[in-house]
Design a protein around this motif. Structure first.
Motif, mmCIF file in Angstrom:
data_model
loop_
_atom_site.group_PDB
_atom_site.id
_atom_site.type_symbol
_atom_site.label_atom_id
_atom_site.label_comp_id
_atom_site.label_asym_id
_atom_site.label_seq_id
_atom_site.Cartn_x
_atom_site.Cartn_y
_atom_site.Cartn_z
ATOM 1 N N ILE A 77 0.926 -1.376 -0.035
ATOM 2 C CA ILE A 77 0.108 0.056 0.014
ATOM 3 C C ILE A 77 0.836 1.177 -0.033
ATOM 4 O O ILE A 77 0.506 2.104 -0.791
ATOM 5 C CB ILE A 77 -0.805 0.011 1.243
ATOM 6 C CG1 ILE A 77 -1.925 -1.086 1.105
ATOM 7 C CG2 ILE A 77 -1.665 1.400 1.489
ATOM 8 C CD1 ILE A 77 -2.713 -1.413 2.201
ATOM 9 N N LEU A 78 1.953 1.230 0.674
ATOM 10 C CA LEU A 78 2.596 2.378 0.848
ATOM 11 C C LEU A 78 3.608 2.787 -0.475
ATOM 12 O O LEU A 78 3.550 3.971 -1.047
ATOM 13 C CB LEU A 78 3.906 2.082 1.916
ATOM 14 C CG LEU A 78 4.894 3.403 1.957
ATOM 15 C CD1 LEU A 78 4.135 4.482 2.465
ATOM 16 C CD2 LEU A 78 6.022 2.995 3.244
ATOM 17 N N ILE A 79 3.836 1.656 -1.111
ATOM 18 C CA ILE A 79 4.702 1.799 -2.481
ATOM 19 C C ILE A 79 3.718 2.502 -3.465
ATOM 20 O O ILE A 79 4.057 3.233 -4.223
ATOM 21 C CB ILE A 79 5.420 0.609 -2.734
ATOM 22 C CG1 ILE A 79 6.566 0.203 -1.882
ATOM 23 C CG2 ILE A 79 5.862 0.536 -4.187
ATOM 24 C CD1 ILE A 79 7.123 -0.966 -2.034
ATOM 25 N N ASP A 80 2.570 1.823 -3.659
ATOM 26 C CA ASP A 80 1.273 2.221 -4.552
ATOM 27 C C ASP A 80 1.206 3.645 -4.324
ATOM 28 O O ASP A 80 0.879 4.466 -5.248
ATOM 29 C CB ASP A 80 0.095 1.356 -4.373
ATOM 30 C CG ASP A 80 0.331 -0.050 -4.965
ATOM 31 O OD1 ASP A 80 1.321 -0.116 -5.669
ATOM 32 O OD2 ASP A 80 -0.133 -0.952 -4.751
ATOM 33 N N GLY A 81 0.990 4.041 -3.080
ATOM 34 C CA GLY A 81 0.878 5.300 -2.680
ATOM 35 C C GLY A 81 1.639 6.409 -3.100
ATOM 36 O O GLY A 81 1.519 7.575 -3.580
ATOM 37 N N LEU A 82 2.948 6.176 -2.992
ATOM 38 C CA LEU A 82 4.090 6.820 -3.246
ATOM 39 C C LEU A 82 4.262 7.000 -4.735
ATOM 40 O O LEU A 82 4.455 8.046 -5.238
ATOM 41 C CB LEU A 82 5.509 6.342 -2.725
ATOM 42 C CG LEU A 82 5.712 6.476 -1.270
ATOM 43 C CD1 LEU A 82 6.886 5.616 -0.551
ATOM 44 C CD2 LEU A 82 5.508 7.612 -0.520
ATOM 45 N N CYS A 83 3.841 5.706 -5.446
ATOM 46 C CA CYS A 83 3.923 6.024 -6.801
ATOM 47 C C CYS A 83 2.935 6.987 -7.535
ATOM 48 O O CYS A 83 3.377 7.714 -8.299
ATOM 49 C CB CYS A 83 3.984 4.362 -7.434
ATOM 50 S SG CYS A 83 5.214 3.477 -7.180
#
Length: 204
Positions: A77-83
């Protein structure tokens, strides 16, 4: 010298022809076990079968891995949000420089761009490779709960729509360690890639 004690042949002692004798009847013989085979008879009707006696057994259900852990979920979830945030920042800055958008048009453009990126990431890309960018980096995949195969676009689209509310409920349940921590929805499960390979699943 004539012997009176020895019988002399006479007319009544002359040998004559023997009378014909009828052949003795032969006793009936039992049938030989090596006699000719009995004529072929067509097979009769099959005996009634009990229900399920010869019915084919259904194949065993496929083994599906357990859901991925909270740490792997949070990382995805964190990586998707940062992208999404990075791409949104680039788009918004470019739009302000080129078109000089004002409030609230810049916020509406940002919201539309964010939804479009989320759809491409969680629906289109997941259908193509089995995971979003964050899940792919965290070595996780999205599969169907019953078959372990890759979900199709209609199911992924429903999951994407329901995911906005699901994400909020999942975060609250994880923070407060609730017992009714929700599992994946729409019959779709996020699993670890190593668990899939251990069970021989490809997620195709």
């Amino acid at each position: 010298m004539y012997d009176h004690t020895r019988p002399q042949p006479g007319p009544h002692h002359a040998p004559g022809p023997y009378p014909p004798q009828a052949p003795a009847p032969h006793p009936p013989q039992s049938a030989s076990p090596y006699g000719p085979p009995a004529p072929y008879a067509p097979p009769g009707p099959h005996p009634p079968q009990f229900p399920g006696q010869y019915a084919p057994q259904p194949p065993p259900p496929p083994r599906i891995p357990e859901s991925a852990g909270d740490l792997r979920r949070a990382g995805a979830i964190l990586i998707d949000g940062l992208c999404v945030a990075f791409v949104l920042g680039v788009v918004v800055i470019g739009a302000r420089v080129t078109t000089h958008l004002e409030f609230p048009k810049d916020w509406l453009a940002m919201a539309g761009c964010g939804l479009g990126l989320s759809f491409l990431n969680h629906v289109v890309l997941t259908r193509l490779i089995g995971a979003s960018v964050g899940k792919y980096i965290c070595r996780a995949r999205v599969v169907l709960e019953k078959t372990g195969t890759r979900p199709r676009l209609p199911r992924l689209f429903k999951r994407w729509l329901a995911g906005f509310g699901f994400l909020l409920v999942w975060l609250i349940a994880s923070v407060f360690n609730l017992e009714d921590d929700p599992d994946d929805l729409c019959g779709v499960r996020m699993v670890a890639l190593r668990d899939m390979r251990a069970l021989g699943l490809t997620g195709a």
